[in-house]
Write a protein that holds these residues in place. Structure first.
Motif, PDB file in Angstrom:
ATOM      1  N   ASP A 108      15.461   8.369  -3.220  1.00  0.00           N
ATOM      2  CA  ASP A 108      15.253   7.403  -1.783  1.00  0.00           C
ATOM      3  C   ASP A 108      14.030   6.740  -2.078  1.00  0.00           C
ATOM      4  N   LYS A 109      13.155   5.945  -1.392  1.00  0.00           N
ATOM      5  CA  LYS A 109      12.076   4.912  -1.405  1.00  0.00           C
ATOM      6  C   LYS A 109      11.786   4.965   0.139  1.00  0.00           C
ATOM      7  N   ILE A 110      10.838   5.058   0.746  1.00  0.00           N
ATOM      8  CA  ILE A 110      11.194   4.551   2.147  1.00  0.00           C
ATOM      9  C   ILE A 110       9.939   4.021   2.560  1.00  0.00           C
ATOM     10  N   TYR A 111       9.818   2.941   3.640  1.00  0.00           N
ATOM     11  CA  TYR A 111       8.649   1.911   3.767  1.00  0.00           C
ATOM     12  C   TYR A 111       9.184   1.649   4.598  1.00  0.00           C
ATOM     13  N   ARG A 128       4.623   2.572   1.395  1.00  0.00           N
ATOM     14  CA  ARG A 128       5.223   3.563   1.023  1.00  0.00           C
ATOM     15  C   ARG A 128       4.807   4.578   0.919  1.00  0.00           C
ATOM     16  N   HIS A 129       5.639   5.665   2.040  1.00  0.00           N
ATOM     17  CA  HIS A 129       5.025   6.301   1.932  1.00  0.00           C
ATOM     18  C   HIS A 129       5.973   7.778   2.138  1.00  0.00           C
ATOM     19  N   THR A 182       0.902  -1.221  -0.129  1.00  0.00           N
ATOM     20  CA  THR A 182      -0.306  -0.298   0.909  1.00  0.00           C
ATOM     21  C   THR A 182       0.770   1.455  -0.408  1.00  0.00           C
ATOM     22  N   GLY A 183       0.211   2.074   0.234  1.00  0.00           N
ATOM     23  CA  GLY A 183       0.896   3.761  -0.186  1.00  0.00           C
ATOM     24  C   GLY A 183       1.335   4.674  -1.664  1.00  0.00           C
ATOM     25  N   ARG A 219       5.877  13.204   0.510  1.00  0.00           N
ATOM     26  CA  ARG A 219       5.302  12.687   1.745  1.00  0.00           C
ATOM     27  C   ARG A 219       4.003  12.499   0.875  1.00  0.00           C
ATOM     28  N   LEU A 220       2.948  10.817   1.543  1.00  0.00           N
ATOM     29  CA  LEU A 220       2.027  10.974   1.670  1.00  0.00           C
ATOM     30  C   LEU A 220       1.250  11.689   1.701  1.00  0.00           C
TER      31      LEU A 220
END
Length: 238
Positions: A134-137, A206-207, A111-112, A213-214
């Motif tokens: 960067d992809k932050i989960y 993922r946010h 999700t995200g 940011r989401l």
């Protein structure tokens, strides 16, 4: 000066229907260009200069769309699929003819934050590993999170199939929750990285992408257009 384009192509891009439907719409006298009824769906129009309306509703043309979606679980990050719903199925009609596609992908159960666009150059800037975005989960896991998980990930972990990952980062948030930052998007990568240190991922979200940011006000399945300044946020790693 903007290039001219066929009227039916412009209307299709804006979600007013298929070429056949638009031909009938024009023939029926529903489409006006600069205040004049236009019955020829193949007529050339200027998308930036001409005023176009359908049954009194002004047609707003945008060459490129940039959307942020809170992707729900159970939906594919794809443009079409015969068996499952895709993220494009969650969009209203106005976006259906615009050639949108997901920027990268999230697994079906992940999700995200998911970006959608029809701007291929912008999308490539985000997905290319050499861009170091960067992809932050956030991963909810089963198993004991190793104390040295960040060191292991930063060293460039080797997955079970021998694949060498780029250096990544990890931060334990709670006993069963870890934040993982990667700069690439290989198949099931975060799940496989966690598995390599004895963790089984129960849920993954993922946010953040770069500095974007989401939007926490978006419920699963909802989306909104990016503000103009937000389009550069993915390229600003925090």
């Amino acid at each position: 000066m903007a290039k001219s384009m066929r009227l039916d192509k412009l209307l299709g891009h804006c979600g007013w229907g298929t070429r056949r439907q638009l031909k009938e719409l024009c023939k029926g006298g529903h489409v006006f260009v600069n205040g004049q009824c236009c019955r020829d769906s193949a007529a050339k129009v200027n998308p930036e200069g001409d005023q176009i309306s359908v049954d009194g509703t002004t047609v707003v043309y945008e060459a490129f769309y940039y959307l942020m979606m809170n992707k729900p679980a159970g939906v594919l990050s794809a443009t079409e699929d015969r068996c499952s719903r895709t993220v494009l199925d969650l969009l209203p009609q106005q976006y259906q003819g615009a050639g949108l596609f997901p920027v990268g992908r999230l697994d079906k159960d992940t999700t995200g934050l998911l970006l959608l666009t029809n701007d291929g150059v912008w999308a490539h800037r985000i997905t290319a590993p050499k861009k170091h975005i960067d992809k932050i989960y956030i991963a909810e896991v089963d198993g004991s999170i190793p104390d040295d998980i960040d060191d292991v990930f930063q060293s460039g972990i080797v997955l079970a199939d021998g694949l060498q990952c780029l250096p990544a980062r990890a931060r334990k948030i709670e006993e069963q929750t870890v934040e993982v930052t990667v700069q690439e998007g290989k198949f099931h990568q975060v799940k496989r990285m966690c598995a390599a240190v004895g963790l089984s991922v129960r849920a993954l979200c993922r946010h953040t992408i770069g500095g974007l940011r989401l939007d926490e006000t978006l419920r699963p399945g909802e989306f909104r257009p990016l503000k103009e300044e937000e389009r550069e946020f993915p390229f600003m790693n925090k």
